[in-house]
Design a protein around this motif. Sequence first.
Motif, mmCIF file in Angstrom:
data_model
loop_
_atom_site.group_PDB
_atom_site.id
_atom_site.type_symbol
_atom_site.label_atom_id
_atom_site.label_comp_id
_atom_site.label_asym_id
_atom_site.label_seq_id
_atom_site.Cartn_x
_atom_site.Cartn_y
_atom_site.Cartn_z
ATOM 1 N N SER A 138 0.832 -1.205 0.000
ATOM 2 C CA SER A 138 0.000 0.000 0.000
ATOM 3 C C SER A 138 0.870 1.261 0.000
ATOM 4 C CB SER A 138 -0.887 0.011 1.247
ATOM 5 O OG SER A 138 -0.074 0.153 2.417
ATOM 6 N N LEU A 139 0.262 2.391 -0.328
ATOM 7 C CA LEU A 139 0.982 3.667 -0.258
ATOM 8 C C LEU A 139 1.422 3.953 1.169
ATOM 9 C CD1 LEU A 139 -1.062 6.007 -2.630
ATOM 10 C CD2 LEU A 139 1.084 4.824 -3.090
ATOM 11 N N GLU A 140 0.616 3.533 2.137
ATOM 12 C CA GLU A 140 0.985 3.747 3.538
ATOM 13 C C GLU A 140 2.269 3.005 3.882
ATOM 14 O OE1 GLU A 140 -3.354 4.666 3.225
ATOM 15 O OE2 GLU A 140 -2.044 3.104 2.415
ATOM 16 N N ALA A 141 2.397 1.770 3.406
ATOM 17 C CA ALA A 141 3.622 1.001 3.646
ATOM 18 C C ALA A 141 4.799 1.604 2.891
ATOM 19 C CB ALA A 141 3.404 -0.453 3.226
ATOM 20 N N GLN A 142 4.571 2.029 1.650
ATOM 21 C CA GLN A 142 5.628 2.686 0.884
ATOM 22 C C GLN A 142 6.126 3.936 1.606
ATOM 23 O OE1 GLN A 142 4.696 3.349 -3.300
ATOM 24 N NE2 GLN A 142 3.365 1.534 -3.337
ATOM 25 N N LEU A 143 5.197 4.688 2.164
ATOM 26 C CA LEU A 143 5.573 5.909 2.882
ATOM 27 C C LEU A 143 6.430 5.589 4.099
ATOM 28 C CD1 LEU A 143 5.530 8.870 3.582
ATOM 29 C CD2 LEU A 143 3.198 8.602 4.444
ATOM 30 N N ARG A 156 7.894 8.543 -3.337
ATOM 31 C CA ARG A 156 9.275 8.645 -3.798
ATOM 32 C C ARG A 156 9.842 10.046 -3.606
ATOM 33 N NH1 ARG A 156 7.983 8.093 -10.238
ATOM 34 N NH2 ARG A 156 7.105 6.100 -9.492
ATOM 35 N N PHE A 157 11.166 10.134 -3.699
ATOM 36 C CA PHE A 157 11.865 11.402 -3.831
ATOM 37 C C PHE A 157 11.869 11.816 -5.301
ATOM 38 C CE2 PHE A 157 14.651 10.212 -0.009
ATOM 39 C CZ PHE A 157 14.116 11.194 0.823
ATOM 40 N N SER A 158 12.132 13.101 -5.538
ATOM 41 C CA SER A 158 12.483 13.540 -6.884
ATOM 42 C C SER A 158 13.854 12.953 -7.231
ATOM 43 C CB SER A 158 12.550 15.063 -6.939
ATOM 44 O OG SER A 158 13.633 15.526 -6.135
ATOM 45 N N PRO A 159 14.210 12.857 -8.507
ATOM 46 C CA PRO A 159 15.517 12.290 -8.868
ATOM 47 C C PRO A 159 16.690 12.989 -8.194
ATOM 48 C CG PRO A 159 14.122 12.419 -10.808
ATOM 49 C CD PRO A 159 13.380 13.120 -9.699
ATOM 50 N N LEU A 160 16.671 14.318 -8.112
ATOM 51 C CA LEU A 160 17.774 15.043 -7.473
ATOM 52 C C LEU A 160 17.856 14.724 -5.996
ATOM 53 C CD1 LEU A 160 20.069 17.090 -7.482
ATOM 54 C CD2 LEU A 160 18.354 18.909 -7.206
ATOM 55 N N MET A 161 16.711 14.739 -5.305
ATOM 56 C CA MET A 161 16.722 14.446 -3.869
ATOM 57 C C MET A 161 17.121 13.000 -3.617
ATOM 58 S SD MET A 161 16.419 15.710 -0.850
ATOM 59 C CE MET A 161 15.436 17.229 -0.902
ATOM 60 N N ALA A 188 6.857 14.926 -5.251
ATOM 61 C CA ALA A 188 7.199 13.847 -6.180
ATOM 62 C C ALA A 188 6.133 12.760 -6.179
ATOM 63 C CB ALA A 188 8.562 13.257 -5.811
ATOM 64 N N THR A 189 5.552 12.487 -5.012
ATOM 65 C CA THR A 189 4.516 11.457 -4.927
ATOM 66 C C THR A 189 3.227 11.919 -5.602
ATOM 67 O OG1 THR A 189 5.473 10.637 -2.859
ATOM 68 C CG2 THR A 189 3.192 10.006 -3.339
ATOM 69 N N ARG A 190 2.864 13.175 -5.389
ATOM 70 C CA ARG A 190 1.672 13.700 -6.085
ATOM 71 C C ARG A 190 1.863 13.616 -7.604
ATOM 72 N NH1 ARG A 190 1.934 18.233 -2.196
ATOM 73 N NH2 ARG A 190 0.339 17.920 -0.583
ATOM 74 N N GLU A 191 3.063 13.930 -8.065
ATOM 75 C CA GLU A 191 3.341 13.854 -9.502
ATOM 76 C C GLU A 191 3.194 12.419 -10.005
ATOM 77 O OE1 GLU A 191 7.179 14.690 -12.428
ATOM 78 O OE2 GLU A 191 6.927 15.903 -10.595
ATOM 79 N N ALA A 192 3.705 11.447 -9.221
ATOM 80 C CA ALA A 192 3.589 10.037 -9.616
ATOM 81 C C ALA A 192 2.131 9.584 -9.605
ATOM 82 C CB ALA A 192 4.425 9.174 -8.680
ATOM 83 N N ILE A 193 1.383 10.019 -8.599
ATOM 84 C CA ILE A 193 -0.043 9.654 -8.524
ATOM 85 C C ILE A 193 -0.793 10.234 -9.723
ATOM 86 C CG2 ILE A 193 -2.167 10.084 -7.243
ATOM 87 C CD1 ILE A 193 -0.466 9.804 -4.661
ATOM 88 N N ASN A 194 -0.480 11.469 -10.084
ATOM 89 C CA ASN A 194 -1.142 12.082 -11.242
ATOM 90 C C ASN A 194 -0.761 11.385 -12.539
ATOM 91 O OD1 ASN A 194 -2.463 14.017 -9.702
ATOM 92 N ND2 ASN A 194 -0.809 15.508 -9.879
ATOM 93 N N GLU A 195 0.463 10.862 -12.600
ATOM 94 C CA GLU A 195 0.890 10.154 -13.805
ATOM 95 C C GLU A 195 0.217 8.792 -13.932
ATOM 96 O OE1 GLU A 195 4.976 8.249 -15.812
ATOM 97 O OE2 GLU A 195 5.125 9.529 -14.006
#
Length: 386
Positions: free
Chosen positions: A184-189, A289-294, A265-272
Amino acid sequence: MNLAPFACHPANSKGRLHPEIAAPTRTDYQRDRDRIVHSTAFRRLVYKTQVFLNHEGDLFRTRLTHSLEVAQLGRSIARALQINEDLVEAISLAHDLGHTPFGHAGQDALNECMKPFGGFEHNLQSLRVVDSLEERYPAYDGLNLTFETREGILKHCSLQNAQRLEGQEPNGVGWRFLHKQQPSLEAQLCNLADEIAYNAHDIDDGVRSGLLTLDQLDDVPLFARFRDEATTEHPHLLGQGMQRRCLHESIRRMLSAQVYDVMDATREAINEYRPTDVESVRALPVLVRFSPLMREQSLELKRFLFRSLYRHPQVMEMTGNAKRIVRDLFAIYVDSPAEMKPAFAWKAQQGDDTVRAVTVADFIAGMTDRFAIREHERLSSERLMA
Protein backbone atom coordinates in the motif's frame (compact mmCIF):
# COMPACT_ATOMS: atom_id res chain seq x y z
CA MET A 1 -11.01 11.39 7.95
CA ASN A 2 -10.94 12.61 4.33
CA LEU A 3 -9.13 9.80 2.53
CA ALA A 4 -8.24 9.53 -1.14
CA PRO A 5 -9.71 6.56 -3.07
CA PHE A 6 -6.26 4.93 -3.26
CA ALA A 7 -5.75 5.10 0.52
CA CYS A 8 -6.33 2.14 2.84
CA HIS A 9 -9.81 2.51 4.29
CA PRO A 10 -10.35 0.57 7.55
CA ALA A 11 -13.77 -0.55 6.40
CA ASN A 12 -12.15 -2.27 3.41
CA SER A 13 -9.38 -4.00 5.34
CA LYS A 14 -8.51 -7.57 4.41
CA GLY A 15 -9.00 -8.27 8.09
CA ARG A 16 -7.20 -10.20 10.80
CA LEU A 17 -6.03 -13.79 10.94
CA HIS A 18 -8.50 -14.28 13.82
CA PRO A 19 -11.78 -12.40 13.21
CA GLU A 20 -12.83 -9.98 15.93
CA ILE A 21 -15.82 -7.80 16.62
CA ALA A 22 -15.14 -4.18 15.62
CA ALA A 23 -14.39 -1.69 18.40
CA PRO A 24 -17.12 0.90 19.03
CA THR A 25 -14.82 3.95 19.10
CA ARG A 26 -11.67 3.02 17.17
CA THR A 27 -10.91 1.90 13.64
CA ASP A 28 -9.01 -1.33 13.08
CA TYR A 29 -5.79 0.55 12.31
CA GLN A 30 -6.11 2.58 15.50
CA ARG A 31 -6.51 -0.66 17.42
CA ASP A 32 -3.38 -2.00 15.73
CA ARG A 33 -1.42 1.05 16.81
CA ASP A 34 -2.65 0.75 20.38
CA ARG A 35 -1.79 -2.95 20.57
CA ILE A 36 1.72 -2.22 19.31
CA VAL A 37 2.29 0.56 21.85
CA HIS A 38 1.21 -1.74 24.69
CA SER A 39 3.34 -4.67 23.54
CA THR A 40 6.39 -5.95 25.39
CA ALA A 41 8.50 -5.79 22.24
CA PHE A 42 7.74 -2.08 21.85
CA ARG A 43 8.95 -1.31 25.37
CA ARG A 44 12.20 -3.17 24.72
CA LEU A 45 13.05 -0.79 21.88
CA VAL A 46 14.08 1.86 24.41
CA TYR A 47 17.18 -0.21 25.22
CA LYS A 48 18.07 -1.32 21.68
CA THR A 49 20.85 0.33 19.72
CA GLN A 50 20.33 2.60 16.76
CA VAL A 51 24.02 3.45 16.13
CA PHE A 52 25.36 4.12 19.63
CA LEU A 53 24.81 1.78 22.55
CA ASN A 54 22.24 2.96 25.05
CA HIS A 55 24.82 3.24 27.84
CA GLU A 56 27.13 5.41 25.72
CA GLY A 57 24.89 8.42 26.32
CA ASP A 58 21.37 9.20 27.45
CA LEU A 59 20.61 11.47 24.49
CA PHE A 60 21.49 9.17 21.60
CA ARG A 61 18.65 7.68 19.58
CA THR A 62 17.40 4.22 20.34
CA ARG A 63 15.12 2.01 18.28
CA LEU A 64 12.20 3.46 20.24
CA THR A 65 12.96 7.12 19.59
CA HIS A 66 13.76 6.28 15.97
CA SER A 67 10.36 4.60 15.57
CA LEU A 68 8.61 7.64 17.05
CA GLU A 69 10.44 9.95 14.65
CA VAL A 70 9.46 7.74 11.70
CA ALA A 71 5.84 7.86 12.85
CA GLN A 72 5.91 11.66 13.14
CA LEU A 73 7.36 12.15 9.68
CA GLY A 74 5.03 9.55 8.22
CA ARG A 75 1.89 11.07 9.68
CA SER A 76 2.80 14.54 8.41
CA ILE A 77 3.27 13.29 4.86
CA ALA A 78 0.25 10.97 4.99
CA ARG A 79 -2.03 13.83 5.97
CA ALA A 80 -0.91 15.88 2.98
CA LEU A 81 -1.35 12.96 0.58
CA GLN A 82 -4.74 12.01 2.04
CA ILE A 83 -3.69 8.47 2.88
CA ASN A 84 -4.33 6.74 6.19
CA GLU A 85 -2.35 8.35 9.04
CA ASP A 86 -3.33 5.72 11.60
CA LEU A 87 -2.05 2.89 9.42
CA VAL A 88 1.18 4.77 8.74
CA GLU A 89 1.65 5.27 12.46
CA ALA A 90 0.99 1.61 13.27
CA ILE A 91 3.49 0.38 10.67
CA SER A 92 6.09 2.95 11.75
CA LEU A 93 5.88 1.98 15.40
CA ALA A 94 6.12 -1.74 14.61
CA HIS A 95 8.68 -1.84 11.82
CA ASP A 96 11.67 -2.47 14.12
CA LEU A 97 10.05 -4.73 16.73
CA GLY A 98 12.11 -7.69 15.52
CA HIS A 99 15.45 -5.91 15.49
CA THR A 100 18.21 -7.56 17.48
CA PRO A 101 20.28 -5.92 20.21
CA PHE A 102 23.27 -3.91 18.90
CA GLY A 103 21.56 -2.73 15.72
CA HIS A 104 22.76 -4.03 12.38
CA ALA A 105 25.82 -5.63 13.96
CA GLY A 106 23.61 -7.93 16.02
CA GLN A 107 21.41 -8.66 13.03
CA ASP A 108 24.38 -9.59 10.85
CA ALA A 109 25.82 -11.87 13.53
CA LEU A 110 22.50 -13.63 14.13
CA ASN A 111 22.04 -14.07 10.39
CA GLU A 112 25.44 -15.77 10.22
CA CYS A 113 24.48 -18.09 13.07
CA MET A 114 21.17 -18.94 11.42
CA LYS A 115 22.53 -19.58 7.91
CA PRO A 116 22.14 -23.38 8.21
CA PHE A 117 18.51 -22.85 9.27
CA GLY A 118 17.37 -20.29 6.67
CA GLY A 119 19.08 -17.16 7.97
CA PHE A 120 17.65 -14.26 9.98
CA GLU A 121 15.77 -11.25 8.57
CA HIS A 122 14.78 -8.53 11.02
CA ASN A 123 11.72 -7.52 8.96
CA LEU A 124 10.49 -11.10 9.03
CA GLN A 125 11.27 -11.22 12.75
CA SER A 126 9.15 -8.10 13.31
CA LEU A 127 6.27 -9.91 11.63
CA ARG A 128 7.01 -12.97 13.75
CA VAL A 129 6.81 -10.83 16.89
CA VAL A 130 3.35 -9.48 16.09
CA ASP A 131 2.06 -12.78 14.67
CA SER A 132 3.46 -15.28 17.17
CA LEU A 133 5.83 -14.16 19.91
CA GLU A 134 3.76 -11.61 21.81
CA GLU A 135 1.64 -13.35 24.45
CA ARG A 136 -1.20 -11.08 25.47
CA TYR A 137 -4.47 -12.75 24.50
CA PRO A 138 -6.11 -16.00 25.63
CA ALA A 139 -7.37 -17.14 22.22
CA TYR A 140 -4.31 -16.70 19.99
CA ASP A 141 -0.60 -15.92 19.85
CA GLY A 142 0.63 -12.53 18.73
CA LEU A 143 -1.28 -9.25 18.44
CA ASN A 144 -3.67 -10.30 15.65
CA LEU A 145 -3.02 -7.17 13.60
CA THR A 146 -4.75 -6.35 10.33
CA PHE A 147 -3.36 -7.54 7.00
CA GLU A 148 -2.42 -4.00 5.99
CA THR A 149 -0.30 -3.37 9.10
CA ARG A 150 1.40 -6.75 8.79
CA GLU A 151 2.06 -6.14 5.09
CA GLY A 152 3.75 -2.84 5.91
CA ILE A 153 5.91 -4.39 8.62
CA LEU A 154 7.29 -6.91 6.12
CA LYS A 155 9.38 -4.41 4.17
CA HIS A 156 11.76 -7.01 2.69
CA CYS A 157 11.49 -10.77 2.36
CA SER A 158 13.61 -13.42 0.62
CA LEU A 159 11.99 -15.61 -2.00
CA GLN A 160 12.37 -18.67 0.21
CA ASN A 161 10.65 -17.03 3.15
CA ALA A 162 7.95 -15.54 0.93
CA GLN A 163 7.16 -19.04 -0.37
CA ARG A 164 7.00 -20.36 3.18
CA LEU A 165 4.68 -17.53 4.24
CA GLU A 166 2.45 -18.14 1.21
CA GLY A 167 2.20 -21.81 2.15
CA GLN A 168 1.09 -20.88 5.66
CA GLU A 169 -1.20 -18.02 4.59
CA PRO A 170 -2.33 -18.23 0.94
CA ASN A 171 -2.73 -14.79 -0.66
CA GLY A 172 -1.26 -13.32 2.50
CA VAL A 173 1.64 -11.00 3.25
CA GLY A 174 4.15 -13.10 1.29
CA TRP A 175 2.16 -13.02 -1.95
CA ARG A 176 3.44 -9.69 -3.27
CA PHE A 177 7.07 -10.77 -3.08
CA LEU A 178 6.30 -13.78 -5.28
CA HIS A 179 4.40 -11.69 -7.82
CA LYS A 180 6.66 -8.60 -7.70
CA GLN A 181 3.94 -6.22 -6.60
CA GLN A 182 4.03 -3.23 -4.26
CA PRO A 183 2.47 -2.76 -0.83
CA SER A 184 0.00 0.00 0.00
CA LEU A 185 0.98 3.67 -0.26
CA GLU A 186 0.99 3.75 3.54
CA ALA A 187 3.62 1.00 3.65
CA GLN A 188 5.63 2.69 0.88
CA LEU A 189 5.57 5.91 2.88
CA CYS A 190 6.88 4.19 6.02
CA ASN A 191 9.83 2.84 4.04
CA LEU A 192 10.82 6.33 2.92
CA ALA A 193 10.10 8.00 6.27
CA ASP A 194 12.40 5.41 7.86
CA GLU A 195 15.23 6.48 5.54
CA ILE A 196 14.62 10.20 6.09
CA ALA A 197 14.56 9.78 9.86
CA TYR A 198 17.71 7.74 10.29
CA ASN A 199 19.79 9.86 7.92
CA ALA A 200 18.88 12.98 9.88
CA HIS A 201 19.27 11.60 13.38
CA ASP A 202 22.49 9.77 12.55
CA ILE A 203 23.99 13.13 11.58
CA ASP A 204 22.79 14.57 14.89
CA ASP A 205 24.07 11.65 16.97
CA GLY A 206 27.31 11.48 15.00
CA VAL A 207 28.14 15.12 15.73
CA ARG A 208 27.01 14.79 19.35
CA SER A 209 29.34 11.83 19.79
CA GLY A 210 32.30 13.73 18.37
CA LEU A 211 32.79 11.19 15.59
CA LEU A 212 31.54 13.65 12.96
CA THR A 213 32.23 17.36 12.60
CA LEU A 214 30.30 20.12 10.87
CA ASP A 215 33.33 20.71 8.68
CA GLN A 216 33.12 17.12 7.41
CA LEU A 217 29.46 17.65 6.59
CA ASP A 218 30.36 20.56 4.30
CA ASP A 219 31.33 17.84 1.80
CA VAL A 220 27.74 16.56 1.75
CA PRO A 221 25.72 18.75 -0.64
CA LEU A 222 22.33 17.97 0.90
CA PHE A 223 23.46 19.08 4.37
CA ALA A 224 25.81 21.88 3.27
CA ARG A 225 23.01 23.59 1.34
CA PHE A 226 20.86 23.98 4.44
CA ARG A 227 23.74 24.87 6.72
CA ASP A 228 24.60 27.70 4.32
CA GLU A 229 20.97 28.83 4.30
CA ALA A 230 20.81 28.76 8.10
CA THR A 231 24.05 30.69 8.66
CA THR A 232 23.22 33.24 5.95
CA GLU A 233 19.88 33.98 7.58
CA HIS A 234 21.30 33.74 11.14
CA PRO A 235 25.01 34.74 11.00
CA HIS A 236 25.37 34.40 14.77
CA LEU A 237 25.13 30.61 14.31
CA LEU A 238 28.77 30.75 13.20
CA GLY A 239 29.79 32.13 16.60
CA GLN A 240 31.32 30.47 19.62
CA GLY A 241 29.04 28.00 21.39
CA MET A 242 26.47 27.94 18.58
CA GLN A 243 27.34 24.57 17.04
CA ARG A 244 24.32 22.72 18.44
CA ARG A 245 21.89 25.41 17.31
CA CYS A 246 23.52 25.50 13.88
CA LEU A 247 23.31 21.72 13.58
CA HIS A 248 19.68 21.56 14.68
CA GLU A 249 18.61 24.37 12.36
CA SER A 250 20.42 22.78 9.41
CA ILE A 251 18.83 19.37 10.07
CA ARG A 252 15.40 20.94 10.56
CA ARG A 253 15.63 22.62 7.17
CA MET A 254 16.94 19.46 5.55
CA LEU A 255 14.08 17.39 6.99
CA SER A 256 11.48 19.91 5.83
CA ALA A 257 12.92 19.98 2.32
CA GLN A 258 12.87 16.17 2.12
CA VAL A 259 9.30 15.97 3.41
CA TYR A 260 8.04 18.52 0.88
CA ASP A 261 10.03 16.84 -1.87
CA VAL A 262 8.33 13.50 -1.11
CA MET A 263 4.92 15.18 -1.13
CA ASP A 264 5.53 16.83 -4.50
CA ALA A 265 7.20 13.85 -6.18
CA THR A 266 4.52 11.46 -4.93
CA ARG A 267 1.67 13.70 -6.09
CA GLU A 268 3.34 13.85 -9.50
CA ALA A 269 3.59 10.04 -9.62
CA ILE A 270 -0.04 9.65 -8.52
CA ASN A 271 -1.14 12.08 -11.24
CA GLU A 272 0.89 10.15 -13.81
CA TYR A 273 -0.31 6.65 -12.93
CA ARG A 274 -3.77 7.57 -11.56
CA PRO A 275 -4.40 4.67 -9.14
CA THR A 276 -8.08 4.22 -8.44
CA ASP A 277 -7.88 2.06 -5.32
CA VAL A 278 -5.46 0.11 -3.13
CA GLU A 279 -5.34 -2.89 -5.47
CA SER A 280 -4.36 -0.73 -8.42
CA VAL A 281 -1.53 0.72 -6.32
CA ARG A 282 -0.09 -2.77 -5.86
CA ALA A 283 0.31 -3.32 -9.61
CA LEU A 284 2.14 -0.01 -10.23
CA PRO A 285 5.74 1.05 -9.61
CA VAL A 286 6.60 2.54 -6.21
CA LEU A 287 4.70 5.84 -6.07
CA VAL A 288 5.91 7.30 -2.77
CA ARG A 289 9.28 8.64 -3.80
CA PHE A 290 11.87 11.40 -3.83
CA SER A 291 12.48 13.54 -6.88
CA PRO A 292 15.52 12.29 -8.87
CA LEU A 293 17.77 15.04 -7.47
CA MET A 294 16.72 14.45 -3.87
CA ARG A 295 17.12 10.69 -4.33
CA GLU A 296 20.71 11.14 -5.52
CA GLN A 297 21.54 13.60 -2.72
CA SER A 298 20.00 11.29 -0.13
CA LEU A 299 22.09 8.37 -1.44
CA GLU A 300 25.18 10.57 -1.28
CA LEU A 301 24.40 11.35 2.37
CA LYS A 302 23.98 7.64 3.10
CA ARG A 303 27.33 6.90 1.50
CA PHE A 304 28.95 9.60 3.61
CA LEU A 305 27.44 8.22 6.83
CA PHE A 306 28.52 4.69 5.96
CA ARG A 307 32.06 5.82 5.26
CA SER A 308 32.53 8.37 8.06
CA LEU A 309 30.27 7.17 10.88
CA TYR A 310 29.26 3.53 10.54
CA ARG A 311 32.85 2.56 9.60
CA HIS A 312 34.47 4.83 12.17
CA PRO A 313 37.05 2.86 14.23
CA GLN A 314 35.16 3.53 17.48
CA VAL A 315 31.90 2.26 16.01
CA MET A 316 33.66 -0.71 14.42
CA GLU A 317 35.14 -1.69 17.78
CA MET A 318 31.64 -1.79 19.25
CA THR A 319 30.44 -3.68 16.17
CA GLY A 320 33.06 -6.39 16.60
CA ASN A 321 32.28 -6.87 20.27
CA ALA A 322 28.55 -6.90 19.59
CA LYS A 323 28.88 -9.59 16.94
CA ARG A 324 30.98 -11.71 19.26
CA ILE A 325 28.41 -11.42 22.06
CA VAL A 326 25.61 -12.57 19.75
CA ARG A 327 27.65 -15.44 18.29
CA ASP A 328 28.76 -16.61 21.73
CA LEU A 329 25.24 -16.47 23.15
CA PHE A 330 23.84 -18.39 20.19
CA ALA A 331 26.41 -21.17 20.59
CA ILE A 332 25.89 -21.39 24.35
CA TYR A 333 22.09 -21.52 24.17
CA VAL A 334 22.02 -24.08 21.36
CA ASP A 335 24.33 -26.29 23.40
CA SER A 336 22.60 -25.57 26.73
CA PRO A 337 18.97 -24.44 26.19
CA ALA A 338 18.33 -24.53 29.95
CA GLU A 339 20.37 -21.31 30.23
CA MET A 340 17.52 -19.44 28.55
CA LYS A 341 14.34 -18.31 30.28
CA PRO A 342 12.10 -21.31 31.09
CA ALA A 343 9.52 -20.81 28.32
CA PHE A 344 12.24 -20.65 25.64
CA ALA A 345 14.22 -23.48 27.23
CA TRP A 346 11.16 -25.73 27.19
CA LYS A 347 10.31 -24.90 23.57
CA ALA A 348 13.90 -25.41 22.40
CA GLN A 349 13.90 -28.92 23.78
CA GLN A 350 10.62 -29.98 22.11
CA GLY A 351 11.80 -30.18 18.50
CA ASP A 352 14.68 -30.84 16.14
CA ASP A 353 17.82 -28.77 15.55
CA THR A 354 15.90 -26.21 13.48
CA VAL A 355 13.30 -25.67 16.20
CA ARG A 356 16.08 -25.24 18.73
CA ALA A 357 17.97 -22.74 16.57
CA VAL A 358 14.85 -20.70 15.77
CA THR A 359 13.91 -20.59 19.45
CA VAL A 360 17.40 -19.41 20.38
CA ALA A 361 17.22 -16.74 17.66
CA ASP A 362 13.84 -15.58 19.01
CA PHE A 363 15.31 -15.29 22.50
CA ILE A 364 18.40 -13.36 21.38
CA ALA A 365 16.49 -11.08 18.99
CA GLY A 366 14.20 -10.07 21.83
CA MET A 367 17.07 -9.00 24.09
CA THR A 368 17.94 -5.42 24.88
CA ASP A 369 21.56 -4.37 24.57
CA ARG A 370 22.18 -4.36 28.29
CA PHE A 371 20.51 -7.72 28.89
CA ALA A 372 22.64 -9.30 26.15
CA ILE A 373 25.79 -7.81 27.72
CA ARG A 374 24.83 -9.12 31.17
CA GLU A 375 23.94 -12.57 29.82
CA HIS A 376 27.21 -12.85 27.97
CA GLU A 377 29.15 -11.87 31.08
CA ARG A 378 27.17 -14.37 33.17
CA LEU A 379 27.73 -17.23 30.78
CA SER A 380 31.28 -16.49 29.61
CA SER A 381 32.72 -14.66 32.65
CA GLU A 382 34.03 -12.07 30.17
CA ARG A 383 32.95 -8.45 29.92
CA LEU A 384 33.34 -7.09 26.40
CA MET A 385 31.48 -3.83 26.94
CA ALA A 386 31.62 -1.51 29.90
